[in-house]
Scaffold this active site. Sequence first.
Site, PDB file in Angstrom:
ATOM      1  N   SER A 277     -11.243  -0.126 -40.112  1.00  0.00           N
ATOM      2  CA  SER A 277      -9.952  -0.770 -39.855  1.00  0.00           C
ATOM      3  C   SER A 277      -8.874   0.004 -40.600  1.00  0.00           C
ATOM      4  O   SER A 277      -9.100   0.506 -41.701  1.00  0.00           O
ATOM      5  CB  SER A 277     -10.004  -2.215 -40.355  1.00  0.00           C
ATOM      6  OG  SER A 277      -8.716  -2.674 -40.679  1.00  0.00           O
ATOM      7  N   LYS A 283     -13.964  -3.018 -43.648  1.00  0.00           N
ATOM      8  CA  LYS A 283     -14.455  -3.274 -42.284  1.00  0.00           C
ATOM      9  C   LYS A 283     -15.342  -2.159 -41.713  1.00  0.00           C
ATOM     10  O   LYS A 283     -15.100  -0.976 -41.925  1.00  0.00           O
ATOM     11  CB  LYS A 283     -13.267  -3.469 -41.322  1.00  0.00           C
ATOM     12  CG  LYS A 283     -12.537  -4.780 -41.458  1.00  0.00           C
ATOM     13  CD  LYS A 283     -13.370  -6.015 -41.166  1.00  0.00           C
ATOM     14  CE  LYS A 283     -13.728  -6.202 -39.717  1.00  0.00           C
ATOM     15  NZ  LYS A 283     -12.571  -6.550 -38.885  1.00  0.00           N
ATOM     16  N   GLU A 290     -18.463  -2.833 -28.258  1.00  0.00           N
ATOM     17  CA  GLU A 290     -17.355  -3.566 -27.626  1.00  0.00           C
ATOM     18  C   GLU A 290     -16.832  -2.772 -26.424  1.00  0.00           C
ATOM     19  O   GLU A 290     -16.462  -3.345 -25.393  1.00  0.00           O
ATOM     20  CB  GLU A 290     -16.234  -3.809 -28.633  1.00  0.00           C
ATOM     21  CG  GLU A 290     -16.648  -4.803 -29.724  1.00  0.00           C
ATOM     22  CD  GLU A 290     -15.718  -4.760 -30.937  1.00  0.00           C
ATOM     23  OE1 GLU A 290     -14.521  -4.521 -30.768  1.00  0.00           O
ATOM     24  OE2 GLU A 290     -16.220  -4.963 -32.052  1.00  0.00           O
ATOM     25  N   TYR A 317     -12.674   5.354  10.957  1.00  0.00           N
ATOM     26  CA  TYR A 317     -11.989   5.877   9.769  1.00  0.00           C
ATOM     27  C   TYR A 317     -10.529   5.467   9.731  1.00  0.00           C
ATOM     28  O   TYR A 317      -9.819   5.505  10.737  1.00  0.00           O
ATOM     29  CB  TYR A 317     -12.074   7.419   9.737  1.00  0.00           C
ATOM     30  CG  TYR A 317     -11.426   7.954   8.477  1.00  0.00           C
ATOM     31  CD1 TYR A 317     -12.112   7.973   7.273  1.00  0.00           C
ATOM     32  CD2 TYR A 317     -10.093   8.363   8.483  1.00  0.00           C
ATOM     33  CE1 TYR A 317     -11.503   8.408   6.108  1.00  0.00           C
ATOM     34  CE2 TYR A 317      -9.474   8.805   7.327  1.00  0.00           C
ATOM     35  CZ  TYR A 317     -10.187   8.821   6.142  1.00  0.00           C
ATOM     36  OH  TYR A 317      -9.587   9.238   4.985  1.00  0.00           O
TER      37      TYR A 317
HETATM   38  N1  ARG Z   1      -9.396  13.105   2.276  1.00  0.00           N
HETATM   39  C1  ARG Z   1      -9.901  12.250   3.300  1.00  0.00           C
HETATM   40  C2  ARG Z   1     -10.742  11.147   2.641  1.00  0.00           C
HETATM   41  O1  ARG Z   1     -11.168  11.336   1.602  1.00  0.00           O
HETATM   42  C3  ARG Z   1     -10.749  13.003   4.252  1.00  0.00           C
HETATM   43  C4  ARG Z   1     -10.801  12.411   5.613  1.00  0.00           C
HETATM   44  C5  ARG Z   1      -9.484  12.548   6.262  1.00  0.00           C
HETATM   45  N2  ARG Z   1      -9.531  12.216   7.644  1.00  0.00           N
HETATM   46  C6  ARG Z   1      -8.420  12.072   8.367  1.00  0.00           C
HETATM   47  N3  ARG Z   1      -8.598  11.772   9.597  1.00  0.00           N
HETATM   48  N4  ARG Z   1      -7.252  12.158   7.846  1.00  0.00           N
HETATM   49  O2  ARG Z   1     -10.954  10.116   3.207  1.00  0.00           O
END
Ligand code: ARG
Length: 457
Positions: A277, A283, A290, A317
């Site tokens: 401390s 201490k 922790e 995606y």
């Molecule tokens: N940097 C992007 C990621 O990590 C890669 C994929 C990008 N795809 C796209 N259609 N923009 O997700």
Amino acid sequence: MSKLWGGRFNSTTNSDLNKLNCSLPVDSRLFAEDIDGSKAYAKILKEAGVLTPTECNDIQKGLELVRYEWIEKLIKLQDTDEDVHTVNERRLIEIIGNVGEKLHTGRSRNDQVITDMKLWMKKAVSEIKLNLKLCMGAQIEIADLNDEVLMPGYTHLQRAQPIKFSHFILSHAFALHEDCLRLVDYEKRSDILPLGSGALAGNPFNIDRNLLATYLGFTKITQNSMHAVGDRDFIVEFIFILNMIGIHLSRLAEDLILYATKEFNFVRISDEYSTGSSLMPQKRNPDSLELVRGLSGKIFASLSGLMMIIKGTPSTYNKDLQMDKSFVFDGFDYLKSSLNVITGVLKTLKINKECMLNCLSSDMLATDLAYYLVRNGTPFRTAHHTVGQVVAYAETLNTDLEKLNMEDLSKIGDFRSDVRKVFDYNASVEQYDVVGGTSSSSIRKQIEYLKEFLKNF
Ligand code: ARG
């Protein structure tokens, strides 16, 4: 230099968006996996007749040069670079020329990025397995060296029954043993290659995805390209396992913090893993433990964060998914540090046998007293009630159970002079000879089981 996808755009990207969109500070960590994935993809394009052997060869060599630039920190990033994939492709084209432009044929960053992640995670799982092994090894060694040390066992943090210290530390090793099994299971289940899924519709160049999987060390391939490119379950699951391990370490940390207080004084955490401390000269704080406890909360933040990112995304995606990487890298780094630190704490931990022994008190043998009656024919519920009265009586006299005299005891229940043998802590633990119990032979079996398990893990 314009973006790799810049053909249909008339103006440059807004600089704030550019900053937000750029994932390089995080995903450059995947440079090696990205190169491995691309080399395999080039090979399968050659098999499919899309690349000539010479072109494929040029790409292999070019990618190795890109790898070299990363390793030697020679790689120069540009404002237009969005992510590790675009950097690698840009450099490849700069190094080997137009042939490099053929590499991305039929591939999308959508199937590329998850392939990189899967490759990275194979290594990450191996690393966590190794660290777990070391941590459990330290726990088993403590149990081995202190196998006969007695201590008070607690439930609700109240004195319950005498146990062996080895039993206590092994209980934490068995929690980690469950995590080992989770990892083994996870390795099998996530061993599926998504590459060849394209942007979402699949790959139109007649590539042999099964052969591609063998190039990259996978045994299976994904069966639905739309599912594959939007799937982050394998990352969630991995972070969940990191989380479980983190929570197990946190609970061990909490036990040790408590046992290291002057009030308990069961263990002493070494100087190497304690801090002082700035104000109170006396201490010694268990900051190491922790921090481990705190980090388990941060790992959970990664899990909940990723799940929140995924929950509202439409099929396939979406750019939200780019954020998956910081969660998994953070969780992985936090857990690795936690495992390393707690293993160090364990390896340098001092066990105060005497203090633990001195904390045993005969009230912790009340159950044994009930079992004494049971062994003489009393039904357990009656025996429990009778011993409850004995405990209450001792409390009115403000004395210990073992100090009650025979006359008092026999007035309350069917106690005879041989009841004295109940007040023996060693005999008490030895009666728990069932598999999983706290007797010496049971502890031995637990140690042997874990040692054998780790040998094959
Ligand atoms: N940097 C992007 C990621 O990590 C890669 C994929 C990008 N795809 C796209 N259609 N923009 O997700």
